[in-house]
Motif scaffolding. Structure first.
Motif, PDB file in Angstrom:
ATOM      1  N   LEU A 178       0.812  -1.217   0.000  1.00 35.18           N
ATOM      2  CA  LEU A 178       0.000   0.000   0.000  1.00 35.18           C
ATOM      3  C   LEU A 178       0.847   1.269   0.000  1.00 35.18           C
ATOM      4  CD1 LEU A 178      -2.793  -1.050   2.542  1.00 35.18           C
ATOM      5  CD2 LEU A 178      -2.806  -1.209   0.046  1.00 35.18           C
ATOM      6  N   LEU A 179       1.785   1.360   0.952  1.00 35.31           N
ATOM      7  CA  LEU A 179       2.507   2.624   1.117  1.00 35.31           C
ATOM      8  C   LEU A 179       3.557   2.856   0.042  1.00 35.31           C
ATOM      9  CD1 LEU A 179       2.008   4.817   3.146  1.00 35.31           C
ATOM     10  CD2 LEU A 179       3.869   3.926   4.553  1.00 35.31           C
ATOM     11  N   ASN A 183       0.425   3.743  -3.118  1.00 34.15           N
ATOM     12  CA  ASN A 183       0.589   5.148  -2.758  1.00 34.15           C
ATOM     13  C   ASN A 183       1.601   5.852  -3.661  1.00 34.15           C
ATOM     14  OD1 ASN A 183       0.743   7.606  -1.018  1.00 34.15           O
ATOM     15  ND2 ASN A 183       2.714   6.735  -0.444  1.00 34.15           N
ATOM     16  N   TYR A 186       0.558   5.534  -7.773  1.00 32.04           N
ATOM     17  CA  TYR A 186      -0.586   6.313  -8.259  1.00 32.04           C
ATOM     18  C   TYR A 186      -0.210   7.782  -8.454  1.00 32.04           C
ATOM     19  CZ  TYR A 186      -5.174   8.406  -8.663  1.00 32.04           C
ATOM     20  OH  TYR A 186      -6.255   9.125  -9.120  1.00 32.04           O
ATOM     21  N   SER A 274       3.478  12.080  -1.246  1.00 34.27           N
ATOM     22  CA  SER A 274       3.245  10.648  -1.061  1.00 34.27           C
ATOM     23  C   SER A 274       4.554   9.903  -0.827  1.00 34.27           C
ATOM     24  CB  SER A 274       2.517  10.058  -2.269  1.00 34.27           C
ATOM     25  OG  SER A 274       3.348  10.055  -3.417  1.00 34.27           O
ATOM     26  N   PHE A 278       6.039   7.890   2.793  1.00 34.85           N
ATOM     27  CA  PHE A 278       6.636   6.556   2.868  1.00 34.85           C
ATOM     28  C   PHE A 278       8.044   6.612   3.467  1.00 34.85           C
ATOM     29  CE2 PHE A 278       9.549   3.469   0.913  1.00 34.85           C
ATOM     30  CZ  PHE A 278       9.061   2.319   1.509  1.00 34.85           C
TER      31      PHE A 278
END
Length: 317
Positions: A178-179, A183, A186, A274, A278
């Motif tokens: 996800l991260l 994330n 995208y 983003s 992370f």
């Protein structure tokens, strides 16, 4: 009591009942603790990696080691030991492979399917601007980073613990899938027209190269401390970077991601944010691991170990 004499140990479950757990077991004081684990694993039908043995007197864990005889644990005739079932386990190597597979697959998918992911009312999918050189560079850097991690998992890393609770694979994978997967991907590969000056690209590539090679070298040094026949062996790491901080592998990891952040920051503000999220989360976690490792080195090796003031970032932390 003679060291070869057999003793009887009283066995009790810790927490939930353990099926087929015998009320007692017999072992020689010269037996290793690993043999004690194997004996109870055979009796219960569970893997040795699912069991955790502890002394009933003080709750201290009895290590699963072929080098530690039972005589050194303080167990004596009719001593109590507790057995805890840790639940289903999964190999650490498998966990790492699954974790890193997430971003390794997600970034190329988002990049090559961007025509279907980012259409706008004013743009048909086919009219979406072509990826910029910076976006291509970001994809290459991320893919190479996680491909390197998969390679190290297969051929470099030696794990002191064979397994971990199986359920943890979902929690651990979420960080990467996800991260650093959805994330980052995208926000990095959306419509953009920003191009960077050559010097900026060269700076990012230089930092990335230093970070990846430094990280790989640190992993090779750590591998050398653990022979293949005894992956639980511990030693004091020495070599490039280990004189600066406790965990230079984490330091160089941060350098690599700062390079990727520079590239993504030039792509767009949202990509900068983003990626920064992370990097900050990952650095905080690695910092906690590094501090824990410094404490362990000091406790385990005492005066033999040269204490480090900084555990991960020279002059900072």
């Amino acid at each position: 009591m003679a060291p070869t004499e057999a003793i009887t140990l009283v066995v009790q479950p810790r927490g939930k009942p353990v099926k087929k757990l015998p009320p007692d077991t017999t072992a020689a004081l010269t037996d290793s603790t690993a043999e004690l684990y194997k004996r109870l694993a055979a009796a219960t039908g569970l893997s040795v990696h699912r069991l955790r043995l502890a002394k009933g007197s003080d709750g201290s864990v009895i290590p699963n080691s072929s080098k530690i005889p039972i005589s050194e644990t303080g167990l004596r005739q009719r001593s109590n030991i507790t057995v805890k079932d840790l639940g289903p386990q999964i190999a650490w190597r498998t966990v790492f492979l699954v974790e890193y597979a997430g971003p390794l697959l997600i970034h190329p998918l988002v990049y090559y399917l961007r025509d279907y992911i980012y259409p706008t009312p004013s743009l048909a999918p086919s009219a979406l601007p072509e990826p910029t050189a910076l976006q291509k560079l970001s994809l290459i850097l991320v893919v190479l980073h996680f491909a390197k991690r998969e390679f190290e998992t297969l051929f470099v890393h030696r794990f002191s613990s064979a397994t971990m609770p199986a359920f943890n694979i979902f929690k651990n994978s979420a960080h990467y899938w996800l991260l650093s997967g959805l994330n980052l991907a995208y926000f990095a590969y959306g419509p953009s027209k920003t191009e960077a000056a050559p010097w900026f690209t060269y700076l990012a590539l230089a930092l990335y190269t230093v970070g990846e090679l430094g990280n790989f070298n640190a992993h090779l040094i750590l591998k050398g401390l653990r022979p293949a026949h005894d992956p639980t062996a511990r030693g004091i790491p020495r070599g490039f970077g280990f004189g600066w901080v406790t965990c230079p592998n984490y330091f160089f990891e941060v350098i690599s991601w700062v390079a990727i952040w520079l590239v993504n920051a030039a792509i767009s503000k949202t990509s900068a944010v983003s990626t920064a999220v992370f990097v900050i989360v990952a650095a905080a976690q690695m910092g906690a691991w590094a501090a824990k490792k410094e404490r362990r080195y000091r406790k385990e090796f005492g005066a033999e170990y040269r204490r480090k003031k900084f555990v991960m970032l020279p002059g900072i932390f």
